[in-house]
Design a protein around this motif. Structure first.
Motif, short mmCIF file in Angstrom:
data_model
loop_
_atom_site.label_atom_id
_atom_site.label_comp_id
_atom_site.label_asym_id
_atom_site.label_seq_id
_atom_site.Cartn_x
_atom_site.Cartn_y
_atom_site.Cartn_z
N HIS A 41 -19.85 11.45 3.42
CA HIS A 41 -19.19 12.55 3.96
C HIS A 41 -17.73 12.30 3.20
O HIS A 41 -17.01 11.32 3.13
CB HIS A 41 -18.87 12.32 5.25
CG HIS A 41 -18.32 13.73 6.12
ND1 HIS A 41 -17.60 14.51 5.59
CD2 HIS A 41 -19.04 14.26 7.16
CE1 HIS A 41 -17.60 15.54 6.27
NE2 HIS A 41 -18.34 15.51 7.31
N LYS A 43 -15.08 14.10 3.61
CA LYS A 43 -13.69 14.47 4.46
C LYS A 43 -12.75 13.15 4.45
O LYS A 43 -11.62 13.52 4.61
CB LYS A 43 -14.21 14.79 5.99
CG LYS A 43 -14.69 13.57 6.53
CD LYS A 43 -15.24 14.02 7.99
CE LYS A 43 -13.84 14.14 8.85
NZ LYS A 43 -14.29 14.38 10.14
N ARG A 140 -20.53 16.44 21.35
CA ARG A 140 -19.73 17.49 20.60
C ARG A 140 -20.61 18.81 20.54
O ARG A 140 -21.38 19.43 21.62
CB ARG A 140 -19.16 16.95 19.27
CG ARG A 140 -18.35 17.84 18.63
CD ARG A 140 -17.60 17.07 17.53
NE ARG A 140 -18.41 16.82 16.33
CZ ARG A 140 -18.09 16.26 15.27
NH1 ARG A 140 -16.79 15.88 15.07
NH2 ARG A 140 -18.81 16.11 14.33
N SER A 205 -19.51 5.70 10.12
CA SER A 205 -19.14 4.51 9.66
C SER A 205 -19.49 3.15 10.46
O SER A 205 -19.77 2.33 10.20
CB SER A 205 -17.80 4.22 8.94
OG SER A 205 -17.75 5.15 7.95
N PRO A 206 -19.09 3.38 11.85
CA PRO A 206 -19.01 2.05 12.65
C PRO A 206 -20.49 1.65 12.56
O PRO A 206 -20.57 0.42 12.99
CB PRO A 206 -18.66 2.73 13.97
CG PRO A 206 -17.69 3.93 13.66
CD PRO A 206 -18.30 4.49 12.51
N ARG A 220 -24.94 9.69 6.71
CA ARG A 220 -23.42 10.34 6.17
C ARG A 220 -22.25 9.49 6.55
O ARG A 220 -21.34 10.29 7.09
CB ARG A 220 -23.32 11.90 6.65
CG ARG A 220 -24.48 12.74 6.62
CD ARG A 220 -24.32 14.04 7.32
NE ARG A 220 -23.82 13.74 8.70
CZ ARG A 220 -24.56 13.60 9.73
NH1 ARG A 220 -25.81 13.63 9.82
NH2 ARG A 220 -23.81 13.50 10.87
N GLY A 222 -18.59 8.36 6.32
CA GLY A 222 -17.44 8.82 5.25
C GLY A 222 -16.17 7.83 5.21
O GLY A 222 -15.78 7.29 4.18
N THR A 223 -15.98 7.35 6.13
CA THR A 223 -14.69 6.53 6.47
C THR A 223 -14.86 5.07 5.65
O THR A 223 -13.95 4.41 5.07
CB THR A 223 -14.18 6.19 7.93
OG1 THR A 223 -14.24 7.35 8.61
CG2 THR A 223 -12.76 5.56 7.84
C1 LIG Z 1 -20.75 15.30 11.24
C2 LIG Z 1 -20.08 14.24 10.76
N1 LIG Z 1 -20.90 13.27 9.87
C3 LIG Z 1 -20.39 12.29 9.41
C4 LIG Z 1 -19.26 11.89 9.66
C5 LIG Z 1 -18.60 10.35 9.02
O1 LIG Z 1 -18.43 9.52 9.94
P1 LIG Z 1 -17.33 8.26 9.90
O2 LIG Z 1 -15.93 8.98 9.84
O3 LIG Z 1 -17.65 7.44 10.99
O4 LIG Z 1 -17.77 7.91 8.51
C6 LIG Z 1 -18.44 12.67 10.75
C7 LIG Z 1 -17.08 12.31 10.92
O5 LIG Z 1 -16.05 12.84 11.62
C8 LIG Z 1 -19.00 13.77 10.81
O6 LIG Z 1 -18.14 14.57 11.75
#
Ligand SMILES: Cc1ncc(COP(=O)(O)O)c(C=O)c1O
Length: 351
Positions: A41, A43, A140, A205-206, A220, A222-223
């Motif tokens: 991810h 983001k 969600r 990630s956790p 997926r 991301g962090t």
């Molecule tokens: C739909 C979705 N997938 C994956 C992630 C990634 O998760 P993380 O930030 O724990 O790595 C997020 C994080 O908000 C998310 O909303």
């Protein structure tokens, strides 16, 4: 401490490139060992260069959270983009249609209304791949049970401009197995109805070091590229694994125990992530106790001479992703060495 990154003005965001590289490689090695496709991810960093680097290391594509982020990544040459979001309304659907001609794109839906919007927009010459979002406990978006999955799958399959892409979930924390059981039931029900499911996308990630489980084929996180104080608390990473810190200057020492820095909520965001404090002073156990927009207040347990007004300190934020979204640029560093400034390309693309 006064000379720490003296060429940089504060507050600014430092990203240690060496740690990024280690974090990317470790995640890819886990994916390879466990046999799932890694689709990081983006983001967290919002940087095409890190998206490309993850792909060079073996990621099958990337994930973005907003259409605007997808457009920026496509403009930067990324070709395989997953947008796990309900895209709703004619303005966004027109943008989605344009994007779908440029990259290999997939999106999600969790209602007949969302699928109907896609079905009315896309045509068989350039079909859209749609995965069904499942609420496996995070509370969600997502359909609430396998029967709804089957109904939506039939609606997608029945639309000439759509392709059924599989299932997606954003799993509840520390419940990966339970979430997989939910998904297995849905896959089984689809199987009984003669609908094959090629792709099941999960991940955060956790829980990223958990062994993979059927029917998940793709994850997926991301962090993990930067990690942060929350991930350390969740025991996914150590402080040394954290790549993103905020460099701040001490602007006031009103009392012998209070430090005020030039990083407030405009820098760190107000995201507590359920923890106390808004960040940790690197190398100490001092927390940023309170924030206003431009000030961060640190209360030390005992009177101390250090730090002085003008000294620089580094803060490990609670949540790296929101900090990325607040800055036009990050500064890549290697240890104490400044490497280069990088524009945070998809920052602010919340549309
Ligand atoms: C739909 C979705 N997938 C994956 C992630 C990634 O998760 P993380 O930030 O724990 O790595 C997020 C994080 O908000 C998310 O909303």
């Amino acid at each position: 401490m006064t000379e720490l990154f003296a060429s940089l003005d504060t507050p600014c965001v430092l990203v240690d490139l060496d740690r990024v590289e280690v974090n990317l490689k470790r995640a890819q090695a886990h994916a390879d060992k466990e046999g799932y496709a890694l689709r990081p991810h983006t983001k967290t960093h919002k940087l095409p260069r890190f998206a490309r680097r993850a792909e060079e290391l073996g990621a099958t594509g990337i994930t973005v959270q907003k259409l605007g982020e997808a457009e920026i990544m496509a403009d930067s040459g990324l070709k395989d983009i997953f947008l796990p979001y309900n895209i709703v309304g004619p303005l966004k659907l027109a943008r989605l249609k344009a994007l779908n001609t440029r990259v290999s794109l997939s999106v999600t839906a969790d209602s007949p209304d969302t699928v109907a919007g896609y079905a009315a927009t896309f045509t068989p010459d350039a079909p859209l791949t749609v995965l069904i979002e499942c609420d496996t406990g995070a509370g969600r978006c997502g359909v609430q049970g396998p029967a709804q999955v089957l109904a939506l799958a039939r609606q997608i399959i029945g639309a000439p401009g759509l392709r059924f892409g599989g299932l997606m979930t954003y799993p509840p924390l520390h419940n990966f197995s339970k979430s997989c059981a939910w998904l297995r039931d849905a896959v089984d029900l689809l199987g009984d109805a003669g609908i094959a499911v090629q792709r099941v996308s999960s991940g955060n990630s956790p829980d990223m070091w958990d062994a993979n489980e059927a029917p998940v084929t793709e994850r997926r996180p991301g962090t993990y590229i930067y990690f942060d104080r929350f991930q350390v608390q969740e025991k996914v990473a150590s402080f040394d694994d954290c790549a993103l810190t905020v460099l701040a200057t001490v602007v006031s020492r009103p009392t012998s125990t209070r430090i005020v820095i030039d990083a407030g909520s405009k820098t760190l965001s107000s995201d507590l992530m359920g923890m106390s404090g808004h960040g940790l002073v690197v190398g100490t156990d001092y927390l940023v106790k309170a924030l206003s927009e431009e000030h961060g207040v640190i209360e030390m347990p005992e009177a101390s001479d250090w730090p002085h007004v003008g000294d620089r300190i580094r803060i490990l934020p609670n949540h790296a992703c929101v900090v990325s979204n607040l800055f036009d640029e990050i500064v890549l560093v290697s240890g104490d060495k400044v490497l280069e400034r990088v524009v945070v390309a998809s920052r602010g693309r919340v549309d």
